[in-house]
Design an enzyme around this catalytic site. Structure first.
Site, PDB file in Angstrom:
ATOM      1  N   HIS A 124     -20.509  68.054  18.761  1.00 44.99           N
ATOM      2  CA  HIS A 124     -19.913  68.104  17.523  1.00 44.99           C
ATOM      3  C   HIS A 124     -19.502  66.670  16.936  1.00 44.99           C
ATOM      4  CE1 HIS A 124     -16.606  69.519  14.787  1.00 44.99           C
ATOM      5  NE2 HIS A 124     -17.646  69.348  14.209  1.00 44.99           N
ATOM      6  N   ASN A 154     -13.089  73.186  15.457  1.00 47.47           N
ATOM      7  CA  ASN A 154     -13.146  74.176  13.866  1.00 47.47           C
ATOM      8  C   ASN A 154     -12.366  75.419  14.131  1.00 47.47           C
ATOM      9  OD1 ASN A 154     -14.179  72.168  12.699  1.00 47.47           O
ATOM     10  ND2 ASN A 154     -16.341  72.591  12.992  1.00 47.47           N
ATOM     11  N   SER A 183     -21.000  73.319  13.662  1.00 47.47           N
ATOM     12  CA  SER A 183     -19.707  73.330  13.331  1.00 47.47           C
ATOM     13  C   SER A 183     -19.054  74.614  14.151  1.00 47.47           C
ATOM     14  CB  SER A 183     -19.452  73.526  11.700  1.00 47.47           C
ATOM     15  OG  SER A 183     -19.779  72.296  11.208  1.00 47.47           O
ATOM     16  N   GLU A 208     -16.972  66.076  20.131  1.00 43.10           N
ATOM     17  CA  GLU A 208     -16.572  67.073  21.046  1.00 43.10           C
ATOM     18  C   GLU A 208     -18.064  67.797  21.619  1.00 43.10           C
ATOM     19  OE1 GLU A 208     -15.112  70.186  18.397  1.00 43.10           O
ATOM     20  OE2 GLU A 208     -13.858  71.031  19.935  1.00 43.10           O
TER      21      GLU A 208
HETATM   22  N1  LIG Z   1     -20.452  67.845   7.349  1.00 46.62           N
HETATM   23  C1  LIG Z   1     -19.739  67.710   8.285  1.00 46.62           C
HETATM   24  O1  LIG Z   1     -18.653  66.895   8.503  1.00 46.62           O
HETATM   25  C2  LIG Z   1     -19.962  68.369  10.007  1.00 46.62           C
HETATM   26  C3  LIG Z   1     -19.601  67.750  10.940  1.00 46.62           C
HETATM   27  C4  LIG Z   1     -19.976  68.200  11.999  1.00 46.62           C
HETATM   28  C5  LIG Z   1     -20.928  69.053  12.153  1.00 46.62           C
HETATM   29  N2  LIG Z   1     -21.575  69.409  11.344  1.00 46.62           N
HETATM   30  C6  LIG Z   1     -22.933  70.615  11.542  1.00 46.62           C
HETATM   31  O2  LIG Z   1     -23.898  69.858  11.268  1.00 46.62           O
HETATM   32  C7  LIG Z   1     -25.014  70.424  10.740  1.00 46.62           C
HETATM   33  C8  LIG Z   1     -25.406  69.770   9.488  1.00 46.62           C
HETATM   34  O3  LIG Z   1     -24.501  69.644   8.514  1.00 46.62           O
HETATM   35  P1  LIG Z   1     -24.452  68.713   7.303  1.00 46.62           P
HETATM   36  O4  LIG Z   1     -23.250  68.531   6.768  1.00 46.62           O
HETATM   37  O5  LIG Z   1     -25.383  67.488   7.514  1.00 46.62           O
HETATM   38  O6  LIG Z   1     -25.519  69.484   6.257  1.00 46.62           O
HETATM   39  P2  LIG Z   1     -26.362  69.134   5.151  1.00 46.62           P
HETATM   40  O7  LIG Z   1     -26.462  70.175   3.992  1.00 46.62           O
HETATM   41  O8  LIG Z   1     -25.908  67.905   4.445  1.00 46.62           O
HETATM   42  O9  LIG Z   1     -27.793  68.931   5.815  1.00 46.62           O
HETATM   43  C9  LIG Z   1     -28.477  70.011   6.508  1.00 46.62           C
HETATM   44  C10 LIG Z   1     -29.826  69.488   6.353  1.00 46.62           C
HETATM   45  O10 LIG Z   1     -30.761  70.319   7.402  1.00 46.62           O
HETATM   46  C11 LIG Z   1     -32.024  70.405   6.640  1.00 46.62           C
HETATM   47  N3  LIG Z   1     -32.874  71.646   7.051  1.00 46.62           N
HETATM   48  C12 LIG Z   1     -32.718  72.720   6.862  1.00 46.62           C
HETATM   49  N4  LIG Z   1     -33.433  73.563   7.447  1.00 46.62           N
HETATM   50  C13 LIG Z   1     -34.279  72.771   8.089  1.00 46.62           C
HETATM   51  C14 LIG Z   1     -35.408  73.051   8.991  1.00 46.62           C
HETATM   52  N5  LIG Z   1     -35.911  74.151   9.168  1.00 46.62           N
HETATM   53  N6  LIG Z   1     -36.075  71.987   9.546  1.00 46.62           N
HETATM   54  C15 LIG Z   1     -35.408  70.646   9.291  1.00 46.62           C
HETATM   55  N7  LIG Z   1     -34.337  70.464   8.406  1.00 46.62           N
HETATM   56  C16 LIG Z   1     -33.736  71.633   7.824  1.00 46.62           C
HETATM   57  C17 LIG Z   1     -31.750  70.607   5.214  1.00 46.62           C
HETATM   58  O11 LIG Z   1     -32.698  70.235   4.308  1.00 46.62           O
HETATM   59  C18 LIG Z   1     -30.530  69.416   5.026  1.00 46.62           C
HETATM   60  O12 LIG Z   1     -31.159  68.136   4.818  1.00 46.62           O
HETATM   61  C19 LIG Z   1     -24.450  72.037  10.647  1.00 46.62           C
HETATM   62  O13 LIG Z   1     -24.674  72.781  11.492  1.00 46.62           O
HETATM   63  C20 LIG Z   1     -23.069  71.492  10.156  1.00 46.62           C
HETATM   64  O14 LIG Z   1     -22.052  72.612  10.546  1.00 46.62           O
HETATM   65  C21 LIG Z   1     -21.124  69.229   9.919  1.00 46.62           C
END
Ligand SMILES: NC(=O)c1ccc[n+]([C@@H]2O[C@H](COP(=O)([O-])OP(=O)(O)OC[C@H]3O[C@@H](n4cnc5c(N)ncnc54)[C@H](O)[C@@H]3O)[C@@H](O)[C@H]2O)c1
Length: 301
Positions: free
Chosen positions: A140, A190, A119, A152
């Site tokens: 992104h 963001n 993000s 993005e």
């Molecule tokens: N939620 C959104 O709308 C959104 C949109 C774009 C980007 N993002 C980005 O995408 C990424 C994930 O976000 P999310 O919303 O899916 O979060 P989430 O909390 O739903 O999922 C994150 C996952 O990462 C896993 N994880 C943590 N440490 C790990 C490791 N060492 N090895 C393997 N897996 C590991 C966790 O167990 C979890 O399942 C973040 O960087 C977030 O900023 C999120």
């Protein structure tokens, strides 16, 4: 280079969506997370989403079992030995992501491109955690991934033109298009969205308006499809808070300080849709504003 096998790291909200989209577009996917329990949840969420798609005739009609058969669920990096491309979707914490890139560098072939779905974390910084910064790019994705046509794409300091071209090809293969921007924490989307969401939370905290009315103003006055607080619930309030922390630390600018109500809600386990409650309550049949007459639970302030 053809892109056949794709590693997807992190099977949360975004990782599950990316894996589903890739499998639905015919790719072989290796989906990796920390435990079998998390992977089982991701599998169930992909299955649920595909049934929902077929209800609304959104998918291509392929049976969920056939799509799921293209995804290998694993906690082990070994199956990434023949990955052509990796999309990393791990929790928005630098210490975690850095460790994951060290593992990926060892496990994946040299040709493999790493796309960071972050993000706010700088892509140049992520590239520096690998021995292949020219093959690291930001991607992104928007949520929910299978329904959003645009991504993005972020060019880090060392990202090569070849990697940008491979990224375009990769996204086309997922039925998407990329918009390329230069690297800066939070990128374009963001930098703007996180400040908007944070300010909307301040408005609720100060009781200027209810969450529902803040959102109604954006929807009915500006024609947005969703208000900022509905969007925050969709993204995940924990992810919003982590992203604001990254922006605050990256720019050393107090305008990114997270609102205390946001911190309180995250501490209370109100993470939005994924936890069943955030600014709205998703445990009821139709989402209800939390703290309203129809909602359940505590007041938002
Ligand atoms: N939620 C959104 O709308 C959104 C949109 C774009 C980007 N993002 C980005 O995408 C990424 C994930 O976000 P999310 O919303 O899916 O979060 P989430 O909390 O739903 O999922 C994150 C996952 O990462 C896993 N994880 C943590 N440490 C790990 C490791 N060492 N090895 C393997 N897996 C590991 C966790 O167990 C979890 O399942 C973040 O960087 C977030 O900023 C999120």
């Amino acid at each position: 280079m053809s892109i056949e096998t794709v590693g997807v790291i992190g099977a949360g909200v975004m990782g599950a969506g990316v894996a589903q989209n890739l499998a639905q577009t015919g790719h072989r996917v290796v989906l990796l997370d920390l435990s079998d329990e998390i992977l089982a949840r991701a599998r169930a969420s992909i299955e649920r989403d595909m049934r929902f798609q077929s209800l609304f005739k959104k998918g291509d009609g392929e049976r969920p079992a056939d799509v799921l058969a293209r995804i290998e669920f694993t906690t082990d990096y070994t199956p990434l030995a023949d990955a052509d491309f990796v999309v990393e979707n791990v929790t928005e914490r630098w210490e975690l992501k850095r460790g994951v890139y060290a593992e990926l560098d060892e496990a994946c072939p040299e040709r493999c491109v790493f796309a960071a779905n972050t993000s706010a974390i700088s892509i140049t910084r992520i590239g520096s955690a690998t021995r292949r910064p020219d093959r690291v790019v930001g991607m992104h994705f928007m949520n929910p991934v299978p329904l959003k046509p645009t991504v993005e794409v972020i060019r880090g300091f060392h990202t090569s033109e070849e990697t940008i071209q491979t990224s375009h090809r990769f996204l086309k293969g997922m039925g998407k298009e990329g918009i390329v921007v230069n690297d800066s924490p939070g990128f374009v989307s963001n930098r703007v969205l996180m400040l908007t969401v944070n300010e909307a939370v301040f408005l609720v905290q100060e009781q200027v308006a209810s969450a529902e009315d803040v959102d109604r103003i954006f929807k009915t006055c500006f024609g947005h499809k969703m208000g900022p607080l509905e969007t925050a619930d969709l993204i995940g309030l924990d992810t919003i808070l982590l992203s604001l922390d990254v922006l605050y630390e990256s720019f050393n600018d107090s305008k990114y300080r997270p609102c205390t109500l946001l911190k309180k809600m995250v501490d209370a386990g109100l993470h939005g849709r994924k936890s069943g409650r955030g600014f709205y309550n998703y445990e009821t049949h139709a989402p209800q504003p939390v703290g309203s007459r129809n909602g359940h639970g505590g007041e938002l302030r």
